[in-house]
Design an enzyme around this catalytic site. Sequence first.
Site, PDB file in Angstrom:
ATOM      1  N   VAL A  36       3.824   1.312   2.431  1.00 32.89           N
ATOM      2  CA  VAL A  36       3.461   0.080   3.515  1.00 32.89           C
ATOM      3  C   VAL A  36       4.053  -1.036   2.986  1.00 32.89           C
ATOM      4  CG1 VAL A  36       1.946  -1.140   4.971  1.00 32.89           C
ATOM      5  CG2 VAL A  36       1.445   1.460   4.429  1.00 32.89           C
ATOM      6  N   ASP A  59     -10.121  10.916   9.250  1.00 32.26           N
ATOM      7  CA  ASP A  59      -9.593  10.381   7.934  1.00 32.26           C
ATOM      8  C   ASP A  59     -10.183   9.024   7.587  1.00 32.26           C
ATOM      9  OD1 ASP A  59      -8.508  10.573   5.332  1.00 32.26           O
ATOM     10  OD2 ASP A  59      -6.620   9.903   5.843  1.00 32.26           O
ATOM     11  N   GLY A 114       0.835  -1.076   0.083  1.00 31.58           N
ATOM     12  CA  GLY A 114      -0.013  -0.060  -0.098  1.00 31.58           C
ATOM     13  C   GLY A 114       0.829   1.257   0.252  1.00 31.58           C
TER      14      GLY A 114
END
Length: 761
Positions: A517, A628, A510
């Site tokens: 990540v 978020d 990711g």
Amino acid sequence: MADGFMEIGKLSFSPLFHSLFVIFMSVLKLSIATDSLSSGQSIKDGETLVSSGQSFELGFFSPEKSKNRYLGIWYKFSPETVVWVANGNNPLADLNGVLTFSDERNLVVLNQSKSVIWSSNSSRALRNPVAQLSDSGNLVVSENASSHSGEYSWQSFDYPTDTLLAGMRMGWSLKTGFQWHLTSWKSMDDPSSGDYTYGINVNGLPQLEVLYKGFTKKYRAGPQNGVHFPGTPQSEITLFKPMFVYNETDVYFEFESISDDVITIVRLNQSGLVQCILRKKESSTWDVMVSMPREPCDIYGQCGANGVCTIDKDPRCQCLQGFMPKTLEEWQMLNSTSGCIMKVQLNCSRQEGFLKLSQLKLPDLIDFRLNKTMSLEECKVECLKNCSCRAYANSDVRGGGSGCLMWFGDLIDIRESQQVNYEQNLYIRLPASQLDSIHSPLNKKRLVTVTVASAISGLFVVGIALGIMWKSRMKGGGLQSGKEDIDLPSFDFPAISVATGHFSQANTIGVGGFGTVYKGILSTGQEIAVKRLSKSSGQGLEEFMNEALLIARLQHRNLVGLLGYCIEGEERMLVYEYMPNKSLDNFIFDDDKSSTLAWKSRFDIVIGIARGLLYLHQDSKLRVIHRDLKASNILLEVDLNPKISDFGLARIFGGDEREARTRRIIGTYGYMSPEYAFDGKFSVKSDVFSFGVLLLEIVSSRRNRGFWHQDHHQNLLGHGSSVWLHKFTSIMYWQTCFLTSFIMILSNDMNEFVQGMVASE
């Protein structure tokens, strides 16, 4: 004749036998050994003409689920790919159709009673007509070949249906007023005229456009500028060799295939999509390479009057410089169709000028004037003379530019151009005060001042954060916040590097605002996920500290677990438990994975997220606003248990604090509540709004950002509110949609809402 039976010739057959016979005749087409049909000859149902190169075939056919019969042309190697239909609006009800020449030498289709159901209606009378199917797919009626006249009285290329073949024209004959355009089928099983037409508008400069239900425009490629249509995607140009003719007698578009080994067609399907379809001759399948409209910015008037649809900005719709939203409330809800108005109205004085804008598809030619001989400077002077003139541009970009286009009234359907090195500029008229504010050196000075101040503030924050981290390291590896010491394991950089294959791209799982990540495996065999701060990240030490400290203090089965951190030199990394199913967006927005996700599983995911939010907002020691919440920040365990992650932007509320305001608007557009996105105000309701958007995405497997519908300009939120009542297909789906409706009207008390939701499980 008995009820339920039909008569074919002198025999009566059941409807079932008739259907089987249609299928049999479709498979066993009796091709006659010729590509032409002469006067006195005929073709019956089951017989076909085949072009000399064995490319095309002509005969009677039935669409897959239809019992009607039609005369059509298709690729011989691909019978299901019909490219032309003669009698689409007047089908045959049986297998007794005949193609022949009438006494008037017209090519006709006769039914069982010898009535004409279709005719070529040629205006020229021929003595010895011949109909010939060419290897280009064109059926041509001309004098007997022995005359070698080379002239024809009729051709199918002049009457396209839903498909444009190589060499076929789309446009107008300016001399006769004759038009070539595509018309969609009504459905896949009904080739009669549908709702969509696709062609060229010759009002002023030629424009490609789709008309939907009459004269409502759905897509427009923009005016032809002497080189191309700027709204056409660059990729489409490489799929064939386009040719555009624009002279005193004709204006039309046609194309050639890029090679002899590739077959390319342009098709207008029944849903109103213009598709460029390609097939390699050695392949057995067709591939849709481009579909238009293919993105929200392709939809006609997506951003309203004086608005610009942008490709890579948030929000997608922007007002032209010097303009502001006409209805701010609608823009805050990401509905921009009301358009923009001028901040300062024009008063037709000399204190007005023009702002140059580049890389735009020019506005629609609604109220305009065209002068092909005028220079750009003359165009500017002429526009200033007329109080109603709002913008001008060159009409032709060749040779440095020439011709004058002037727009009067609102500017409609502007978007960023998809063409590389697009050289056509648009000059919009603004008051001098607006031009000064746009170009003012003072503004630039202020920008530099703000930038320097922000940099100094950032360094100050970094210094404080580094001091805290250094003090924490001196105390044995914990992270400290205020007076409270939070104990978190510290990982060595070499250990993490080895675990992730030295941050191999193959281990990337990711990429986000914080950085990349990676998946890793520790020497103990434990799988981990490593979030590594990118040097170019918009987030930094503040978010790093925030996330580490928050997750360490929050423990819940629906929150991601933090295993530790790493700080060495410039490296900043957080080490999490690994989630084999990755994030929710990889699951629900993937067609294959999404199709296997049952409604019960979706509902359980929603419940899990709700439990996590309830813990953050009420049950934990801290009241935390995530700020978020989105699909990519929901991680899934093996059993699809959801875990809320990424607390870099989260804020802690203390005491009786219910609402806060910030000037730093950060997060993800499409998930932000309007009061946060535009005013900086956030509270638990901000997370509720994001949760509502996320819930709709889980239900529909569609993204809120990037969602578009051909019948309206609403985003997923607006679309969901208008159709959810029609989508109750199961109890679990009903429950989810019911909860969605509550999310959309927003409960006054987040905790009561989520508690009620959890209780409904």
